[in-house]
Each structure stands twice: as structure tokens, then as C-alpha cells.
Design an enzyme around this catalytic site. Structure first.
Site, PDB file in Angstrom:
ATOM      1  N   LEU A 206       0.199  -0.927  -0.301  1.00 46.30           N
ATOM      2  CA  LEU A 206       0.091   0.151   0.322  1.00 46.30           C
ATOM      3  C   LEU A 206       1.000   1.655   0.122  1.00 46.30           C
ATOM      4  O   LEU A 206       1.423   1.592   0.757  1.00 46.30           O
ATOM      5  CB  LEU A 206      -0.533  -0.234   1.190  1.00 46.30           C
ATOM      6  CG  LEU A 206      -1.697  -1.260   1.894  1.00 46.30           C
ATOM      7  CD1 LEU A 206      -2.018  -1.536   2.689  1.00 46.30           C
ATOM      8  CD2 LEU A 206      -2.486  -1.341   0.697  1.00 46.30           C
ATOM      9  N   HIS A 207       1.070   2.173  -1.426  1.00 48.40           N
ATOM     10  CA  HIS A 207       1.398   3.153  -0.888  1.00 48.40           C
ATOM     11  C   HIS A 207       1.209   5.010  -1.317  1.00 48.40           C
ATOM     12  O   HIS A 207       1.812   5.452  -2.239  1.00 48.40           O
ATOM     13  CB  HIS A 207       2.724   3.049  -1.599  1.00 48.40           C
ATOM     14  CG  HIS A 207       3.215   2.797  -2.887  1.00 48.40           C
ATOM     15  ND1 HIS A 207       2.778   1.489  -3.355  1.00 48.40           N
ATOM     16  CD2 HIS A 207       3.091   3.547  -4.406  1.00 48.40           C
ATOM     17  CE1 HIS A 207       3.196   0.938  -4.785  1.00 48.40           C
ATOM     18  NE2 HIS A 207       2.734   3.066  -6.067  1.00 48.40           N
ATOM     19  N   ARG A 208       0.355   4.293  -2.458  1.00 50.21           N
ATOM     20  CA  ARG A 208      -1.066   5.168  -3.178  1.00 50.21           C
ATOM     21  C   ARG A 208      -1.156   6.333  -2.833  1.00 50.21           C
ATOM     22  O   ARG A 208      -1.874   5.994  -2.134  1.00 50.21           O
ATOM     23  CB  ARG A 208      -1.890   5.312  -4.326  1.00 50.21           C
ATOM     24  CG  ARG A 208      -1.449   3.438  -5.081  1.00 50.21           C
ATOM     25  CD  ARG A 208      -0.770   4.233  -6.620  1.00 50.21           C
ATOM     26  NE  ARG A 208      -0.411   3.092  -7.644  1.00 50.21           N
ATOM     27  CZ  ARG A 208       0.522   3.425  -9.174  1.00 50.21           C
ATOM     28  NH1 ARG A 208       0.709   4.569  -9.086  1.00 50.21           N
ATOM     29  NH2 ARG A 208       0.946   2.334  -9.231  1.00 50.21           N
TER      30      ARG A 208
END
Length: 379
Positions: A206-208
Site C-alpha cells: 500500500l503506497h498510492r
């Protein structure tokens, strides 16, 4: 063109290294002089150096070490550093990969200096200009001299944007080349044991910005992941981007949740290969799970890789729908790609790209990409 032309590859983030390795190998096998410029957009050893080792990439001829920052600050540093490198080395062609800020900066520098460029992974579109990566894709394709597409839908997008078809080549996906090369080394057991994971587990990446930059979005996503962790143990190799925000929202190690540092290429794919489920907002992971037959739930409203849905194991979900989608994926078990695999995802994209580049450097006429490509059957 010089008698001994030079090709420079500009790499900034983990996915760039994975895509570049087969191209670098392909060019090396036919004797093309080349060098790697590492911008340092991913700047610690776990985010970059280990990937060079895992993928057999040569030492960079330059390492800019730009590090993190806002889009404006990072891109400004990249523009300044890359201009100096391009002027120093005078390449005959600069190859860029994907959609990160390093890619955008390299294309802009080369356009201003009159240096030809090639874009690997051209034509992908989410049609969401709220994604910084989408802006990078559109600008990069508009300015590139050679465009290497990974899927037929990319050809359609480029045609709709008026790109000369003689510049476009459908070559397959070099990220899949790297995956095929790594398959014999992908063993989940040692990684699972080292991370103290149960036999059945899921992986989340998860990083957007849309998922982690605001406290509200981060909390909604974290709540959904925590609910999924009540069904299956979740391990999260956490990207530095958004780490603090996600931790503040409650994404911390617990009985059913393991937060770990970023993993090397082989370790990460080994973990994915053995997973019952993958939750992601990454583009490349959608492709890798498609080929590995692992159920993938992408927490985004859109994807620039729709082929992973039509031909693969990927499904788009909202945070609200993630727990129920995870229930279904876990109940269904191992996923099977739908019908034919994407055309030319056969582990030979790197050599195809190398042959096109070699012909272009010699000034040979190149046939356009929009030729019929037979599908690959599974099995």
C-alpha cells in the site's frame, strides 16, 4: 550515429529495475554499449541496491541520490542531475521505464537537449489525471521517439492520441521476463519462516497517494485491511511512502498482522507466490499475480493494466468492498488466469526490445507494432 553508440537507462524505483534487467541483458548479448543511471528516487538499500543484486544489473555509471520530497522538489532535483549526466555521457539513446518522476524528468531533459528517447511500458492509461503517474505517462509518451507497448490496449491508446504507429512496437512485458527468470528461486518457505508467518497468509502492498496521503483515506483503508486480517494473517512489506500515516491510522504489527521492511525482489515474489491472497495498489504486482495465479485485490477505482483483469487474476475493489472480496478470494482458493495469457507475455520481451533498439541505432526501417499477435494459451 556513432560507430559505437551508447544507450543509457534511467532507473529510479524498484519496478524500473525489474523492467530494465531483461532489456539490459538483451542489449548486452548483441554487444550494444550501455550504462545505467540510478536517480536514487528509491534511495535506501532495501528499496534499490538489493534489486541490483537480485536482478544481476551492472553498477550504475551515475547515482544521483535525489531521495524523497514533494513532486516539485523531487522532479526539480532530477532535472538538474539528469541534465548534467546526459551532457557528460552524450548518449545516442536514453531508455526510460514506467511512470515514475525519474522517467518524466529524463524525458523532459532529453527533449530539451535533442537526445532521442525510448519508453518501455508505453501507452498504459488509467484515464485518471488525479494520479501523478498518469500525467507522467502521457507526457513521456508524447515526447518519446520509440514506444514499447506491453499489451494491445496500449496500442489503441497511443493510436487515439495520434502517435505515429511507426514509432510504436508491441514487445510484451519485460517485467514478466524477470519473473520467469526468477521462478526457480521463488521459494516461499524460507521467507515465511524468517518472518514468522503461518502457512496460510496474505500479502498487502500500500503506497498510492489516494490511499495514504489523507488521514481519512488511510483510516478507511487500514480499517479494511485489519478486517481482512481477521480472516487470514496479513504481512505488509511497507514502502517508506505513507508509513507514518498508515501507522497513525492503526496499521501496526499485531496478532494477525505483520509489518515488515521492504523486501528484495526474490524474497518479495517468493512471499507473493505462496500467498493465499494479495491486496495492493501497485501496478506491477497486478501483473505478477496474474502470471503466478494468485488472487489479487487492487484497492483503486481504476487500473492502467486492464489486461490483468480480462486475462488475469486481478479485481478492482473499494476499501468498503475489500473484506467481502477477500472472503470470496479465500474461499475460491488459487486463482486461474482467464483464457489466454496476454499476448507476448512469454519471457522474451527484453530481446525483442533490444533488437528494435539495435535496428534503430543502425538507422534500419522498422515495421510498426500493430501487427496480428497470436494469443498464448495457458498450460
Amino acid at each position: 550515429m556513432r560507430e559505437n553508440p551508447l544507450v543509457l537507462h534511467v532507473l529510479g524505483a524498484r519496478p524500473n529495475f525489474v523492467k530494465a534487467a531483461p532489456v539490459v541483458s538483451g542489449l548486452s548479448s548483441i554487444g550494444i554499449r550501455q550504462g545505467i543511471v540510478h536517480t536514487g528516487q528509491h534511495y535506501d538499500a532495501l528499496m534499490s541496491d538489493v534489486f541490483f543484486a537480485d536482478l544481476g544489473l551492472p553498477e550504475p555509471v551515475a547515482n544521483l541520490g535525489v531521495g524523497s520530497g514533494s513532486h516539485a522538489r523531487q522532479t526539480a532535483a532530477l532535472l538538474t542531475g539528469l541534465e548534467e549526466v546526459v551532457l557528460e555521457h552524450s548518449p545516442d539513446l536514453v531508455v526510460v521505464y514506467g511512470d515514475v518522476n525519474s522517467t518524466l524528468a529524463a524525458i523532459l531533459v532529453c527533449a530539451k537537449l535533442g537526445v532521442p528517447t525510448a519508453h518501455v511500458e508505453a501507452g498504459l492509461r488509467s484515464f485518471d489525471r488525479g494520479m501523478p503517474e498518469e500525467v507522467n505517462r502521457v507526457v513521456t509518451d508524447a515526447l518519446s521517439d520509440l514506444l514499447f507497448a506491453t499489451s494491445p490496449d496500449a496500442l489503441s491508446h497511443l493510436a487515439n492520441e495520434g502517435v505515429d504507429p511507426a514509432r510504436v512496437h508491441l514487445v510484451g512485458n519485460p517485467m514478466i521476463d524477470s519473473l520467469f527468470s526468477a521462478l526457480p528461486k521463488l521459494d516461499p518457505a524460507p521467507v515465511r519462516e524468517r518472518l514468522a508467518l503461518p502457512e496460510r497468509y496474505g500479502v498487502a502492498t500500500l503506497h498510492r497517494p489516494a490511499n495514504v496521503d489523507s488521514p481519512e483515506a488511510a483510516r478507511e483503508l487500514v480499517d479494511a485491511v485489519l478486517e481482512v486480517s481477521n480472516r487470514v494473517h496479513i504481512v505488509v512489506p511497507l514502502h517508506p511512502r505513507g508509513r507514518t500515516r498508515l501507522a497513525e491510522a492503526g496499521l501496526v504489527s499485531g496478532e494477525n498482522l505483520s509489518i515488515v521492511d521492504p523486501l528484495g525482489y526474490v524474497d518479495f515474489l517468493s512471499l507473493v507466490r505462496g500467498a493465499a491472497l494479495v491486496v495492493t495498489d501497485s501496478g506491477g504486482v497486478q501483473e505478477e499475480t496474474t502470471m503466478l495465479g494468485v488472487p489479487c485485490l487492487t484497492v483503486r477505482p481504476n487500473t492502467e493494466r486492464p489486461v490483468t483483469i480480462t486475462h488475469g487474476t486481478n479485481r478492482l475493489v473499494t476499501p468498503a468492498l475489500l473484506p467481502s472480496a477477500a472472503d470470496k478470494a479465500l474461499a475460491d482458493g488459487a486463482a486461474t488466469p482467464s483464457g489466454d495469457l496476454p499476448p507476448l507475455w512469454d519471457g522474451k520481451a527484453g530481446p525483442r526490445i533490444a533488437r528494435v533498439i539495435a535496428a534503430w541505432l543502425k538507422g534500419d526501417n522498422l515495421s510498426p507494432a500493430a501487427q496480428a499477435v497470436p494469443p498464448m494459451r495457458i498450460g
